[in-house]
Design a protein around this motif. Structure first.
Motif, PDB file in Angstrom:
ATOM      1  N   GLU A   1       0.814  -1.011  -0.033  1.00  0.00           N
ATOM      2  CA  GLU A   1      -0.050  -0.015   0.124  1.00  0.00           C
ATOM      3  C   GLU A   1       0.989   1.312   0.076  1.00  0.00           C
ATOM      4  O   GLU A   1       0.519   2.106  -0.475  1.00  0.00           O
ATOM      5  N   ALA A   2       1.955   1.184   0.742  1.00  0.00           N
ATOM      6  CA  ALA A   2       3.031   2.400   1.007  1.00  0.00           C
ATOM      7  C   ALA A   2       3.663   2.647  -0.485  1.00  0.00           C
ATOM      8  O   ALA A   2       3.547   4.007  -0.835  1.00  0.00           O
ATOM      9  N   ILE A   3       4.147   1.517  -1.263  1.00  0.00           N
ATOM     10  CA  ILE A   3       4.793   1.912  -2.623  1.00  0.00           C
ATOM     11  C   ILE A   3       3.558   2.397  -3.456  1.00  0.00           C
ATOM     12  O   ILE A   3       3.813   3.204  -4.220  1.00  0.00           O
ATOM     13  N   PHE A   4       2.445   1.773  -3.548  1.00  0.00           N
ATOM     14  CA  PHE A   4       0.996   2.546  -4.149  1.00  0.00           C
ATOM     15  C   PHE A   4       0.979   3.948  -4.017  1.00  0.00           C
ATOM     16  O   PHE A   4       1.070   4.665  -5.088  1.00  0.00           O
ATOM     17  N   ILE A   5       0.795   4.195  -2.776  1.00  0.00           N
ATOM     18  CA  ILE A   5       0.516   5.646  -2.335  1.00  0.00           C
ATOM     19  C   ILE A   5       1.740   6.491  -2.964  1.00  0.00           C
ATOM     20  O   ILE A   5       1.499   7.805  -3.473  1.00  0.00           O
ATOM     21  N   LYS A   6       3.089   6.122  -2.387  1.00  0.00           N
ATOM     22  CA  LYS A   6       4.227   6.853  -3.024  1.00  0.00           C
ATOM     23  C   LYS A   6       4.330   7.018  -4.464  1.00  0.00           C
ATOM     24  O   LYS A   6       4.727   8.148  -4.970  1.00  0.00           O
ATOM     25  N   ALA A   7       3.966   5.883  -5.277  1.00  0.00           N
ATOM     26  CA  ALA A   7       3.964   6.077  -6.647  1.00  0.00           C
ATOM     27  C   ALA A   7       3.061   7.336  -7.156  1.00  0.00           C
ATOM     28  O   ALA A   7       3.377   8.007  -8.071  1.00  0.00           O
TER      29      ALA A   7
ATOM     30  N   MET B   1       6.788   2.708  -8.849  1.00  0.00           N
ATOM     31  CA  MET B   1       7.226   2.131  -7.533  1.00  0.00           C
ATOM     32  C   MET B   1       7.538   3.177  -6.320  1.00  0.00           C
ATOM     33  O   MET B   1       8.197   2.956  -5.449  1.00  0.00           O
ATOM     34  N   GLY B   2       7.256   4.777  -6.842  1.00  0.00           N
ATOM     35  CA  GLY B   2       7.769   5.636  -5.838  1.00  0.00           C
ATOM     36  C   GLY B   2       8.981   5.907  -5.964  1.00  0.00           C
ATOM     37  O   GLY B   2       9.696   7.012  -5.450  1.00  0.00           O
TER      38      GLY B   2
END
Length: 109
Positions: free
Chosen positions: A37-43, A50-51
């Motif tokens: 979830e963190a990678i998705f949001i960062k991207a 992938m952010g």
């Protein structure tokens, strides 16, 4: 400058080169199944694969989506992860010079 696309809206060409619609299903090998979830949001907030990788290219409207609330982005991620995984390898983008621009398969260490 405008863009041109295929009839099935899977490839887009413009001043950035040629980009292909990403597999957003939770398939681990060819989709976003290995993303957190963190990678998705960062991207979506940074406009980077992938952010931290190459730029996310059109037609993905990440600038607008990236302004969504954390709760909305988490809901989008949860929805995408609830889909049936579909194995569908998508080509890497092609730069204006004709070179392939690799898509990340895992976060940088």
């Amino acid at each position: 400058m405008g863009a041109i696309t295929t009839n099935d809206l899977t490839a887009w060409a413009g001043p950035w080169g040629v980009s292909f619609a990403r597999n957003l299903t939770p398939d681990i090998a060819t989709g976003i199944g290995s993303w957190t979830e963190a990678i998705f949001i960062k991207a979506l907030r940074t406009g980077k694969d992938m952010g931290e990788g190459r730029a996310i290219l059109p037609p993905m409207p990440w600038p607008g989506i990236g302004q969504s609330t954390d709760a909305d982005l988490k809901a989008m991620f949860a929805y995408l992860m609830s889909l049936k995984p579909i194995e569908n390898a998508v080509p890497d983008p092609i730069s204006p010079a004709g070179e392939r621009v690799p898509t990340m398969s895992s976060p940088k260490k």
